[in-house]
Design a protein around this motif. Sequence first.
Motif, PDB file in Angstrom:
ATOM      1  N   VAL A  42      11.443  -8.098  72.713  1.00 16.36           N
ATOM      2  CA  VAL A  42      11.716  -9.338  71.839  1.00 16.36           C
ATOM      3  C   VAL A  42      12.979  -8.983  70.810  1.00 16.36           C
ATOM      4  O   VAL A  42      13.771  -9.471  70.274  1.00 16.36           O
ATOM      5  CB  VAL A  42      10.649  -9.885  71.246  1.00 16.36           C
ATOM      6  CG1 VAL A  42      11.102 -10.942  70.140  1.00 16.36           C
ATOM      7  CG2 VAL A  42       9.817 -10.704  72.074  1.00 16.36           C
ATOM      8  N   CYS A  43      12.623  -7.527  70.179  1.00 12.36           N
ATOM      9  CA  CYS A  43      13.667  -7.037  69.279  1.00 12.36           C
ATOM     10  C   CYS A  43      14.211  -5.876  70.178  1.00 12.36           C
ATOM     11  O   CYS A  43      13.788  -4.628  70.261  1.00 12.36           O
ATOM     12  CB  CYS A  43      13.252  -6.503  68.090  1.00 12.36           C
ATOM     13  SG  CYS A  43      11.349  -6.541  67.500  1.00 12.36           S
ATOM     14  N   GLU A  44      15.695  -6.125  70.733  1.00 11.63           N
ATOM     15  CA  GLU A  44      16.215  -5.146  71.622  1.00 11.63           C
ATOM     16  C   GLU A  44      16.631  -3.846  70.641  1.00 11.63           C
ATOM     17  O   GLU A  44      17.296  -4.325  69.504  1.00 11.63           O
ATOM     18  CB  GLU A  44      17.459  -5.582  72.162  1.00 11.63           C
ATOM     19  CG  GLU A  44      16.784  -6.736  72.927  1.00 11.63           C
ATOM     20  CD  GLU A  44      17.480  -7.055  74.491  1.00 11.63           C
ATOM     21  OE1 GLU A  44      17.667  -5.784  75.086  1.00 11.63           O
ATOM     22  OE2 GLU A  44      17.323  -8.004  75.033  1.00 11.63           O
ATOM     23  N   ASN A  45      16.301  -2.820  70.868  1.00 14.47           N
ATOM     24  CA  ASN A  45      17.110  -1.548  70.290  1.00 14.47           C
ATOM     25  C   ASN A  45      16.347  -1.343  69.190  1.00 14.47           C
ATOM     26  O   ASN A  45      16.893  -0.680  68.455  1.00 14.47           O
ATOM     27  CB  ASN A  45      18.473  -1.592  70.345  1.00 14.47           C
ATOM     28  CG  ASN A  45      19.169  -1.742  71.609  1.00 14.47           C
ATOM     29  OD1 ASN A  45      19.007  -1.237  72.576  1.00 14.47           O
ATOM     30  ND2 ASN A  45      20.156  -2.931  71.713  1.00 14.47           N
ATOM     31  N   VAL A  46      15.329  -2.065  68.581  1.00 12.10           N
ATOM     32  CA  VAL A  46      14.604  -1.857  67.428  1.00 12.10           C
ATOM     33  C   VAL A  46      13.239  -1.295  67.789  1.00 12.10           C
ATOM     34  O   VAL A  46      12.476  -2.041  68.576  1.00 12.10           O
ATOM     35  CB  VAL A  46      14.448  -2.915  66.379  1.00 12.10           C
ATOM     36  CG1 VAL A  46      13.846  -2.596  65.307  1.00 12.10           C
ATOM     37  CG2 VAL A  46      15.778  -3.665  66.271  1.00 12.10           C
ATOM     38  N   PRO A  47      12.782   0.068  67.249  1.00 13.68           N
ATOM     39  CA  PRO A  47      11.503   0.297  67.830  1.00 13.68           C
ATOM     40  C   PRO A  47      10.507  -0.393  67.367  1.00 13.68           C
ATOM     41  O   PRO A  47      10.458  -1.260  66.366  1.00 13.68           O
ATOM     42  CB  PRO A  47      11.695   1.995  67.302  1.00 13.68           C
ATOM     43  CG  PRO A  47      12.689   1.918  66.319  1.00 13.68           C
ATOM     44  CD  PRO A  47      13.523   0.761  66.662  1.00 13.68           C
ATOM     45  N   LEU A  48       9.650  -0.606  68.069  1.00 10.83           N
ATOM     46  CA  LEU A  48       8.350  -1.328  67.725  1.00 10.83           C
ATOM     47  C   LEU A  48       7.654  -1.159  66.308  1.00 10.83           C
ATOM     48  O   LEU A  48       7.151  -2.086  65.760  1.00 10.83           O
ATOM     49  CB  LEU A  48       7.217  -1.163  68.756  1.00 10.83           C
ATOM     50  CG  LEU A  48       5.839  -2.013  68.894  1.00 10.83           C
ATOM     51  CD1 LEU A  48       6.176  -3.567  68.944  1.00 10.83           C
ATOM     52  CD2 LEU A  48       4.985  -1.616  69.742  1.00 10.83           C
ATOM     53  N   ASP A  49       7.705   0.065  65.905  1.00 16.99           N
ATOM     54  CA  ASP A  49       6.810   0.316  64.619  1.00 16.99           C
ATOM     55  C   ASP A  49       7.597  -0.368  63.335  1.00 16.99           C
ATOM     56  O   ASP A  49       7.298  -0.601  62.302  1.00 16.99           O
ATOM     57  CB  ASP A  49       6.847   1.704  64.163  1.00 16.99           C
ATOM     58  CG  ASP A  49       8.263   2.403  64.172  1.00 16.99           C
ATOM     59  OD1 ASP A  49       9.125   2.154  64.586  1.00 16.99           O
ATOM     60  OD2 ASP A  49       8.301   3.466  63.262  1.00 16.99           O
ATOM     61  N   VAL A  50       8.734  -0.751  63.580  1.00 18.01           N
ATOM     62  CA  VAL A  50       9.586  -1.434  62.560  1.00 18.01           C
ATOM     63  C   VAL A  50      10.225  -2.908  62.750  1.00 18.01           C
ATOM     64  O   VAL A  50      10.813  -3.513  61.910  1.00 18.01           O
ATOM     65  CB  VAL A  50      10.823  -0.642  62.011  1.00 18.01           C
ATOM     66  CG1 VAL A  50      10.467   0.727  61.202  1.00 18.01           C
ATOM     67  CG2 VAL A  50      11.584   0.131  63.060  1.00 18.01           C
ATOM     68  N   CYS A  51       9.787  -3.195  63.730  1.00 18.65           N
ATOM     69  CA  CYS A  51      10.243  -4.587  64.266  1.00 18.65           C
ATOM     70  C   CYS A  51       9.447  -5.725  63.574  1.00 18.65           C
ATOM     71  O   CYS A  51       8.423  -5.593  63.573  1.00 18.65           O
ATOM     72  CB  CYS A  51      10.374  -4.743  65.803  1.00 18.65           C
ATOM     73  SG  CYS A  51      10.821  -6.252  66.362  1.00 18.65           S
ATOM     74  N   PRO A  52      10.153  -6.628  62.694  1.00 18.52           N
ATOM     75  CA  PRO A  52       9.270  -7.440  62.107  1.00 18.52           C
ATOM     76  C   PRO A  52       8.626  -8.799  62.857  1.00 18.52           C
ATOM     77  O   PRO A  52       8.074  -9.598  62.137  1.00 18.52           O
ATOM     78  CB  PRO A  52      10.518  -8.033  60.959  1.00 18.52           C
ATOM     79  CG  PRO A  52      11.571  -7.841  61.877  1.00 18.52           C
ATOM     80  CD  PRO A  52      11.622  -6.627  62.588  1.00 18.52           C
TER      81      PRO A  52
END
Lengths: 154, 160, 684
Positions: A42-52
């Motif tokens: 769902v948030c491409e290229n953003v790591p899971l720990d910081v994806c809002p």
Amino acid sequence: MLLGVLVVLVGVAIFPSRAVAQENPPTDDEVNAIAKGLYCPVCENVPLDVCPTLACKQWRDTIREKLALGWTKAQIEQYFVEQYGDRVLAAPPPHGLNWAVYLIPPAAFLVGVAVLVGAMRAWRRPPIQPRQTEQPTIEDPYLRRVEQELQERA
Amino acid sequence: MLGLLGLVGFGQLRAQQGPVGIGSRAPEFILTTFDGSQVSTADLKGQVVVVNFWASWCKPCEQEARELELAYQTYKDQGVAFLGVDYVDIEREALAYLDRFGISYPNGPDLGTRISQAFRTQGVPETYVIGPDGRIAAVQIGPYPSFEAIAAHIELARGK
Amino acid sequence: MIEEVGYAALVLAFALALYGAGAAASGAKRQRPELVESARRAMLLSWPLISVAALAIIALLVSGRYDVEYVAKVTSSTMPTYLKVTALWGGQAGSLVFWSWLMAAFASAAGLRRWDRDRDLLPWVIVVTMVTLAFFLSLVIFVENPFRRLWLDPLGNTLTAFLRPAGARPLVPTDGQGLNPLLRHPGMVIHPPMLYLGFVSFVIPYAFAIAALVERRTDDRWIRVTRRWTLVAWLFLALGLILGGRWAYDVLGWGGYWGWDPVEIAAFMPFLSGTAFLHSVMVQEKKGMLKHWNVLLIILTYALVMFGTFLTRSGVLSSVHAFAQSAIGPMFFAFIGITSIVSVRLLLDRWGSLRGENQLNSLISRESLFLLNNFLFIIILAVCFLGVIFPLASELFTGQTVTVGPEWYERITGPLFAGLLLLMGIAPLSAYGSSSWRLLGRQLWVPGAASLLVPAGLLLSGVQNWAAVLGYWLAGLVALVTLYEFWRGAVARHRRHGERLPVALVRLAGRNRRRYGGYIIHLGVVLMALGIIGIELFQTQTQGTLARGEQLSLGRHVLVYEGLTQFTTPDGREISRAEVSVYKNGRFEGQLFPRQDFFVAANQPMTIPGVRSTLEEDLYVLLVGWEPIAQQGATFKVFDNPLVNFVWLGGVVFILGTLVAAWPDRETAPVRRRVPAGAWVSGD
């Protein structure tokens, strides 16, 4: 000694729930340590720990649950891969075509070295050397260079 | 270099195509539902199949959830199958969502995001209505505004 | 009315660009200077015309003409005027006009230079720039027309068209959708123009290279003429990248400034090839070597500029930065393909006549080290390219998408960047022509030995990360060697001219701006390396959910959650703002206000960190969640980013160095002075 380590490692691998099961609920930091290496589609290229996004929050909650069950990092990653595909991993898992991303860079490097060495060899043997006179003759070539440039620019 | 250009060209082509278009052959897939049974679109040949991509975290999906169920109840005995594909979701949340909206048609996770990739979806919700000939008859990007809109798509697919 | 004028100006500029390219080419072929002159005038006219179009768009944006599709898409009534103006490049269509406008400006500037000595190059420079310009204008005229209006047809469907479709009536929305909230940041306002400036100005050296090829000029005239253009291009590209990083750090809320996102890499790739080019042209100027390579590099850079623009606009890649998918992708693709093939074909055709005096007397001569430098830059470029397109390949061949994340890039490029640092430490001490290990060793041993203090100090202070120790040692080596070079030069002048040392230093740099500007850039890189290694290897983070009054600690820092306020702003944001007290080593340091802005209309949250910034480190606090009703608990994510400010500091030094190197010489007629003894112009 080595054998002992091996036995322990195997033991951990076989009985993860017993070996790692936690009494306390997993902390946010433990969750994030795993989430950092995962990517939610769902948030491409953003790591899971910081994806809002909410979807990613659910993923982090899942990691927390699995950790509470005593799962290891590898098991959790495997779970996500099964559910959502290889794209959840931070780098392509090494199988099949994915080897390309691990083999091409060193191969390119080697090819580059070969080309470079070839070029340098070819260029080392000039037919004539008319410019030999231009070679620095002053004792300290650096000083000579500075002097020379100053003269040019004066 | 030509190979690389070709590769980028492929990406371009794919981006250009967008989701699977109307008239093209619908990708076949097997959906493993939340209760463990398997539904294959190959077995649904000759029927109209409504494939709805959704997720529990998706707010717009909630707008069409009840209408989809209503459409299912209306058409289930008339040779229209409904499949819900749950995109990038957590099973527990998904089941709660299905429960909340009383959804009773087969639903299952999009394992490995293979189905959504085959349809080249760009988000949720998206709905693909497949005609009896196995071709896409109608596509809805975003939620259906009303039951009538769903019905219109189904009628369109049947008419083909 | 405004729309018609703007569109007409674009069409006219397009026609002029086509005419200019055609007239210049036929003027050159048929030896008719008056045709070339006419083409040059067409080129000069294109800029005012596109200015009219750009002003028309700005007028529409500022006056809130929401019946125009582009205006409705990128502005809304609550946006401040400066954002409405800069929304010119906030969306696809407008940014293409902006790109064309810059292209025309640079082409005109090139057209206005004194052409006395290079008359033969002029027509082909016109052809290349005008073909590029015509391409961009064709995108806005035929596909992404910024002047299209919204219409309602009798069936109630919304249409967009420039001219009124039959039976439709105008649709005038009361307000627009507004600019993507993420882009409403001062950094984002100037970041795209900087990148575009960098992209566009690389077209000029490319144009000269192609002109030289067509005219079979094998000297390095094209390089000397475009040296400043290249530096300017490079400067703006660097500025764009740095500002983009700053924006990501301030706005995207993941604690970093560079995420190896495909679109970031798309802008980074021309920078890499451009950097290689900047270094290798020096070898051609000094030694007459690498003629093929330099042409190839500038062709590559041009292709990468187009590729970078294409990637962000075609929908090929999904990324936080990408524009929405658009029909211009295939046109871009075709343009890149055609220009690359034509350019390379031309180069191959002239291959024989470009044979230079390739001669290497020593493996550690300056030219050999420049070759190594180019090799490393190109490998890094190849790695970046692979990482960007591999997901496409994977999807094509296996049907599975994969992620190529930062870890992969860092692991592979890390050693290569370290190699570049090492070269940066050695090369300034090496000499052109023949050089020996003994000579080099004599220069290197003082700074080399001194630099060993860095790893020694780090190891003694308990740093165990060997990558960091190695990285800092290399950075220390580069810094010492560079400073040593300044010192030796100044002392030499001091002895020779009796100047006081500071004066000698300034005069030294002033007399050879290119070299000493380059050294300043190297120092900037060293500073950036300090910061990059710091944040990459020593970043620490923690996360916790706190009730009011509770605390969270990270290293020597303690955070106390004081409270949360929520309010709505007139421009449609729901803001949740936390108040956090920061203590370091038990001492109160101040308060931070990390917040989350929720843009209601765009349905998009934005996490704004609270940052406590010192030279030593940034304490970077994110508000990631809160209990909406009780407002009692809130979740914070805290990063300690050591030395990160050196990245920005290094960026500033880097830019200053580039300015020094690119600053125009006071004396005119650069040609006379520019041929150093020992270099020669090869005439075949």
